[in-house]
Design an enzyme around this catalytic site. Structure first.
Site, PDB file in Angstrom:
ATOM      1  N   SER A  41       0.856  -1.187   0.000  1.00 38.85           N
ATOM      2  CA  SER A  41       0.000   0.000   0.000  1.00 38.85           C
ATOM      3  C   SER A  41       0.883   1.224   0.000  1.00 38.85           C
ATOM      4  O   SER A  41       2.035   1.174   0.463  1.00 38.85           O
ATOM      5  CB  SER A  41      -0.856   0.015   1.269  1.00 38.85           C
ATOM      6  N   TYR A  59       0.434  -0.039  10.568  1.00 44.12           N
ATOM      7  CA  TYR A  59      -0.003  -0.416   9.214  1.00 44.12           C
ATOM      8  C   TYR A  59       1.143  -0.159   8.226  1.00 44.12           C
ATOM      9  O   TYR A  59       1.432  -0.983   7.363  1.00 44.12           O
ATOM     10  CB  TYR A  59      -1.243   0.386   8.812  1.00 44.12           C
TER      11      TYR A  59
END
Ligand code: NDP
Length: 326
Positions: free
Chosen positions: A164, A189
């Site tokens: 990502s 994350y």
């Protein structure tokens, strides 16, 4: 077999941010091929599954909620997709799925490490591991290593790791992978998504000599159940949506969001390449540091660093006790 490093630069794929998984897969024949798509019944995973089935592949979706997966796939007209059980946060469950797959005697042509969680509150799994790192990275690390014999038997298999643009938020915190203090859901994350990218770099390094290539993918921003841990106010403040719930036009549809995974998994243009980070259906450029686009586009150096990729592999093998290359 090409063993040159692939340049981290676009190849002019002819596809882009708005391409859909079906467009990318058009004309590609995957009949006789077997694909595993983790989380392949939700969000962009469901669309990746649909595209692979459309191209003729046999698709297996391992899911932590198999009954829900079965229901969703059936109602999506994908009753032929096989469902199995897999909780990536539980290494015994990963081992169980891999054992069942290997026992079936099938080779594996495409492994799409798609499942993930984002910005979750602090939770500990396994040996006290932070849950985003454990689910997004360690579970998939163990899965690919355990499925390794089947991937080699695929003679030209590809592994796609969903990273990502969130990787830009953190490199690997080698001195405190587990956030023993100061947990931050976004840093965690970011670390996990950097780990996904470095995993592809090192798997490609180790595996290409046996014919397996690996790619990392940023799918774009897509509204899916992935945002379940985010308060609405946070998404409004980030400019992802307006007060009335209108989603920013920067976001992709799920069909567009699945396109880069499908491109990386199947494009003949990537023959002989691997170990690179892709976005918008092409190999991405390194981040242009200081540019207004730096937070959105390109891959940061820390997510494709070869030394960090090798180091993370060693650490991950120690933590999980699995290493197909030991
Ligand atoms: P979804 O939440 O729609 O799908 C994620 C899937 O992962 C679900 O099927 C979920 O299962 C599964 N999953 C979560 N935890 C586990 C676990 N412990 N074991 C097995 N499966 C698990 O997300 P998206 O489709 O949006 O995201 C897919 C991938 O794309 C993720 O890796 C994400 O990080 C990445 N990505 C997504 C972006 C976006 O904007 N959507 C942007 C950048 C990257 P369950 O249904 O049981 O929760």
């Amino acid at each position: 077999m090409t063993t040159e490093y692939t340049q981290q630069q676009p190849i002019g794929s002819g596809f882009g941010a708005k391409s859909t998984a079906a467009e990318v897969a058009a004309g590609i024949d995957l009949s006789g091929k077997t694909a595993v798509v983790t989380g392949g019944y939700s969000g962009i995973g469901l669309e990746a599954t649909r595209a692979l089935v459309g191209a003729g592949a046999t698709v297996i979706v391992p899911a932590r909620r198999p009954e829900v997966a079965r229901q969703v796939l059936d109602s999506a007209g994908l009753a032929g997709v096989e469902v199995d059980e897999l909780d990536l946060a539980d290494l015994a469950s990963v081992a169980g799925f891999a054992e069942r797959f290997l026992a079936s005697g099938r080779s594996l042509d495409l492994l799409i490490n798609n499942a993930g969680i984002m910005a979750a509150p602090l939770a500990r799994v396994g040996d006290g591991w932070e849950s985003q790192f454990a689910t997004n990275h360690l579970g998939h690390f163990a899965l690919a290593n355990r499925l390794w014999p089947a991937l080699v038997a695929g003679h030209g298999a590809r592994v796609v790791a969903l990273s990502s643009t969130g990787h830009k938020r953190s490199g690997i915190r080698f001195d405190d992978l587990e956030f023993s203090e100061g947990y931050d859901k976004w840093l965690a994350y970011g670390q996990a998504k950097t780990a996904n990218s470095l995993f592809a770099v090192q798997l490609d390094e180790l595996g290409r000599h046996q014919g397996v290539r690996a790619f990392a993918v940023h799918p774009g921003g897509i509204m899916t159940p992935l945002q379940r841990h985010l308060p609405r106010e946070e998404m409004i403040a980030a400019g992802w949506m307006t007060e009335d719930g209108t989603v920013s036009d920067r976001f992709k549809s799920t069909q567009q969001g699945a396109a880069t995974s499908i491109w990386a998994a199947t494009s003949p243009a990537l023959e002989g390449m691997g170990g690179v980070y892709c976005e918008d259906c092409d190999i991405a450029l390194p981040t242009e540091v200081g540019s207004p686009e730096a937070r959105i586009h390109g891959v940061d150096a820390h997510a494709i660093d070869r030394a960090d990729a090798a180091r993370l592999w060693t650490v991950s093998a120690e933590l999980t006790g699995v290493n197909a290359f030991a």
